[in-house]
Scaffold this motif. Structure first.
Motif, PDB file in Angstrom:
ATOM      1  N   ASN A 560     -33.755  67.206  65.994  1.00  0.00           N
ATOM      2  CA  ASN A 560     -34.716  67.923  66.826  1.00  0.00           C
ATOM      3  C   ASN A 560     -35.836  66.951  67.166  1.00  0.00           C
ATOM      4  O   ASN A 560     -36.877  66.924  66.509  1.00  0.00           O
ATOM      5  CB  ASN A 560     -35.249  69.151  66.077  1.00  0.00           C
ATOM      6  N   SER A 592     -32.450  66.355  72.057  1.00  0.00           N
ATOM      7  CA  SER A 592     -32.528  67.162  70.837  1.00  0.00           C
ATOM      8  C   SER A 592     -31.316  68.068  70.684  1.00  0.00           C
ATOM      9  O   SER A 592     -31.334  69.002  69.879  1.00  0.00           O
ATOM     10  CB  SER A 592     -33.805  68.015  70.843  1.00  0.00           C
ATOM     11  N   PHE A 595     -29.574  69.655  67.322  1.00  0.00           N
ATOM     12  CA  PHE A 595     -30.212  70.802  66.689  1.00  0.00           C
ATOM     13  C   PHE A 595     -30.195  72.026  67.602  1.00  0.00           C
ATOM     14  O   PHE A 595     -29.854  73.134  67.173  1.00  0.00           O
ATOM     15  CB  PHE A 595     -31.658  70.459  66.319  1.00  0.00           C
ATOM     16  N   LEU A 596     -30.531  71.818  68.866  1.00  0.00           N
ATOM     17  CA  LEU A 596     -30.598  72.952  69.787  1.00  0.00           C
ATOM     18  C   LEU A 596     -29.218  73.523  70.098  1.00  0.00           C
ATOM     19  O   LEU A 596     -29.103  74.668  70.541  1.00  0.00           O
ATOM     20  CB  LEU A 596     -31.298  72.524  71.084  1.00  0.00           C
TER      21      LEU A 596
END
Length: 687
Positions: A560, A592, A595-596
């Motif tokens: 992230n 990112s 994580f996203l």
């Protein structure tokens, strides 16, 4: 005569047979590397030639498992390798052995007695070492003057602690832009300054008081001036604009700025001290590239008049990083190291520029060298089957000087390491290494590990890698890839991932897996992946795009990226490369994606990191662990108390490798897997 010849032939035949049997027996006696061997190797570093050229001093580091520490001591071996002496053996480590130019003394750093790194002096005629400095803070660097009368010293000027009553310390007040540093934490107001220490009086005079830091001092040949590197200006904590300065070696002197390039000149993290020419008229140093390209830019060998002026780039046409320049005694040439496609070579170039001569090339990583007055060279080099060792080089023959690991190495059946190349998705040629198990059988498909390096600007080289050898001895094929973003293949190759992390470099890693499968060496259903730092980041990027990996280990990695703004030491780099989030949010969100879009990941993943890591703070691994836990993917988070970005405690270093093996074994060789550790270091929060 014929009968005599026949008897001789028969005798020779018997001797050959006996010799062959002995070789076979010796081969059979060799064993595989194990985890228990991790600290059996001695780490050799920092070779230094005596002024006479008769001796080479260096440090040897051993691991003290009982006290969970590593101890470094100084050894000295004669040039002909006939004698080796251990010069220090204290309870505290000794570092940076440096001969005085007159050959009478050997100075070194140690924290003996005071608990702070100070300078100690050993009279080579005999006697005990003596502490000759008493700085308030730690000494981080020192160099002898040419007349052997003084030392230029870089020492910390600490800020006095604010006294307080009771158990509660005062709050930490931060008012600077760059305020975090790994291994330090919050950056205070203490500074690293340049001093001159007089050998006769033991008196130290500060040359550069003020609010800036100074690094990498270098004496002029006449012992009257000192060159050094500093980053100054009103916003020095918001850029990487290191410059070269010079100052007279006397109290009250004023520093002169020599370089004005808007970018890094001999940045301290390049570990390349500027050097004066023998006649004192010029200084050689490293010049970086465009500040916008930060670490992606290639740095070149430059030379500038000692009074300042226009520098000349000697390696402008060499699209490779260079390091550690040294003038030859006649001042006509400069020796330096070249980082080149999985290797680091020793080379030479005329001071006027021209053809570069590589006189120590081949499959090796030369990390340091020292040049003697008579042209002798002591160097530190490693190959895939030889840990770092000290060698003597006279311009023609290369001889091994340090033998601390020789006997142990003869016991081991080590894996072979091959250089490989393959094409990535868009046709880019990618290079790397393939390590086969010692008892490799052609045609057999092996569980295979893709190993990823940190940086991202860095490279795997032809050097001894204990973890690779351990994995191979454990039955794994290891593929070490230098994807785009790596150094060693030019600036365009490095900057190919600029503001685009996890795209082209992840494609190159996936292509490495495809290569291992296509060659028939990798079992497609038994693929693992892992790395530390950017290697951990790239692991996260890759498993979010490719579901073939059955196990992953992500050490001190990010995912992230948006959440890292302002929480680590790379704020300057982020703003140069990515811009600020409130203006370039799309870039921050795009990179990112592990994580996203964690819901794309199906690979069981082990996350690890230190709780004092300010390079890649632990919250990065915590978030990924939490995401995979939420998705009910097998995962574990291991936290190492008191550790920064590099795990330094030997017991923790062992724990890291043990967990790597246990995690990979669980998913890639389940029939022989050892029990997975319980997360002993994580305490559940009580209600």
């Amino acid at each position: 005569m014929m009968k005599k010849l026949t008897k001789i032939a028969l005798a020779c035949s018997v001797l050959v047979t006996i010799s062959a049997i002995n070789i076979q027996v010796q081969a059979q006696e060799k064993r595989l590397l194990t985890l228990e061997d991790q600290f059996a190797f001695r780490q050799i570093s920092d070779p230094q030639l005596s002024p006479s050229g008769d001796w080479i001093a260096y440090t040897v580091t051993n691991t003290d498992l009982k006290n969970d520490t590593q101890n470094s001591h100084i050894y000295m071996t004669s040039w002909d390798a006939s004698r080796t002496l251990q010069l220090t053996n204290g309870n505290d480590s000794e570092y940076n052995p440096r001969f005085s130019p007159d050959g009478k003394y050997l100075a070194f750093r140690s924290s003996r007695e005071s608990g702070k790194q100070q300078i100690w002096l050993l009279n080579l005629a005999g006697g005990e070492a003596e502490k000759i400095s008493d700085f308030a803070g730690d000494v981080s660097d020192f160099v002898w003057s040419g007349d052997s009368r003084q030392l230029a010293v870089i020492a910390e000027e600490p800020v006095p602690e604010t006294p307080f009553n009771g158990k509660t310390p005062p709050p930490i007040v931060i008012n600077q832009f760059h305020f975090l540093e790994d291994g330090v934490g919050f950056i205070g107001k203490s500074r690293e300054h340049l001093y001159v220490l007089d050998l006769a009086t033991r008196k130290a005079d500060i040359l550069t008081p003020g609010s800036f830091n100074e690094y990498l001092p270098a004496w002029s040949p006449d012992s009257k001036n000192i060159a050094f590197v500093s980053k100054r200006g009103q916003e020095s904590d918001r850029n990487n604009n290191w410059d070269l300065y010079a100052i007279a070696a006397q109290s009250g002197a004023k520093a002169r700025q020599l370089t004005t390039f808007i970018g890094p000149d001999s940045a301290p993290d390049w570990d390349s001290r500027p050097v004066w020419s023998p006649d004192g008229k010029s200084i050689a140093y490293l010049q970086g590239g465009s500040p916008k390209l930060i670490e992606y830019a290639v740095h070149h060998l430059a030379i500038i008049p000692a009074e300042g002026g226009i520098p000349r780039l000697l390696t402008a046409n060499l699209d490779r990083n260079v390091a550690k320049p040294r003038f030859t005694t006649d001042g006509k040439s400069i020796l330096f190291l070249i980082e080149d496609d999985g290797n680091v070579h020793l080379a030479k170039i005329p001071v006027t520029g021209g053809k570069i001569e590589r006189f120590l090339a081949g499959r090796q990583e030369i990390s340091k060298f020292d040049l003697g007055r008579d042209g002798k060279i002591a160097l530190l080099s490693s190959t895939p089957q030889q840990p770092n060792a000290v060698f003597a080089f006279n311009g023609k023959n290369l001889r091994l000087i340090s033998h601390q690991n020789d006997q142990f190495l003869t016991q081991l059946n080590l894996a072979t390491t091959d250089e490989i190349s393959f094409l990535s998705k868009n046709g880019t040629e990618i290079h790397g290494f393939l390590v086969k198990p010692p008892h490799y059988q052609p045609g057999k498909k092996y569980p295979t590990l893709l190993m990823l390096h940190g940086g991202p600007v860095g490279q795997f080289t032809n050097q001894f890698m204990f973890n690779w050898q351990l994995f191979a001895a454990h039955g794994y094929v290891v593929v070490g890839v230098n994807p785009r973003g790596s150094s060693g293949r030019g600036e365009a190759f490095s900057k190919a991932i600029y503001a685009d992390w996890g795209n082209k470099d992840a494609q190159d890693i996936i292509a490495g897996a495809d290569y291992a499968i296509a060659t028939g060496i990798a079992a497609p259903s038994r693929l693992g992946i892992g790395g530390w730092s950017y290697g951990g980041m790239l692991t996260n990027y890759t498993i979010a795009q490719d579901r073939r990996f059955q196990a992953a280990v992500s050490g001190a990695g990010e995912s992230n990226i948006l959440a890292t703004y302002g929480t680590d030491e790379y704020i300057d780099d982020y703003e140069q490369e990515l811009g600020v989030p409130w203006k370039n949010l799309d870039v921050w969100l795009r990179i990112s994606f592990p994580f996203l879009h964690a819901d794309r990941i199906v690979t069981p993943t082990l996350f690890m990191g230190g709780d004092r890591d300010f390079s890649v703070p632990l919250h990065n691994s915590e978030q990924m662990y939490q995401a995979l836990k939420n998705l009910e993917i097998d995962t574990q988070l291991v936290v190492y108390p008191g550790q920064s970005h590099g795990i330094s405690k030997p017991s923790y270093q062992r724990d890291v490798l043990e967990r790597y093996l246990a995690w990979y074994d669980k998913y890639l060789t389940p029939s022989t897997a050892s029990p997975i550790f319980e997360p002993k270091l994580i305490k559940k929060k009580s209600n």
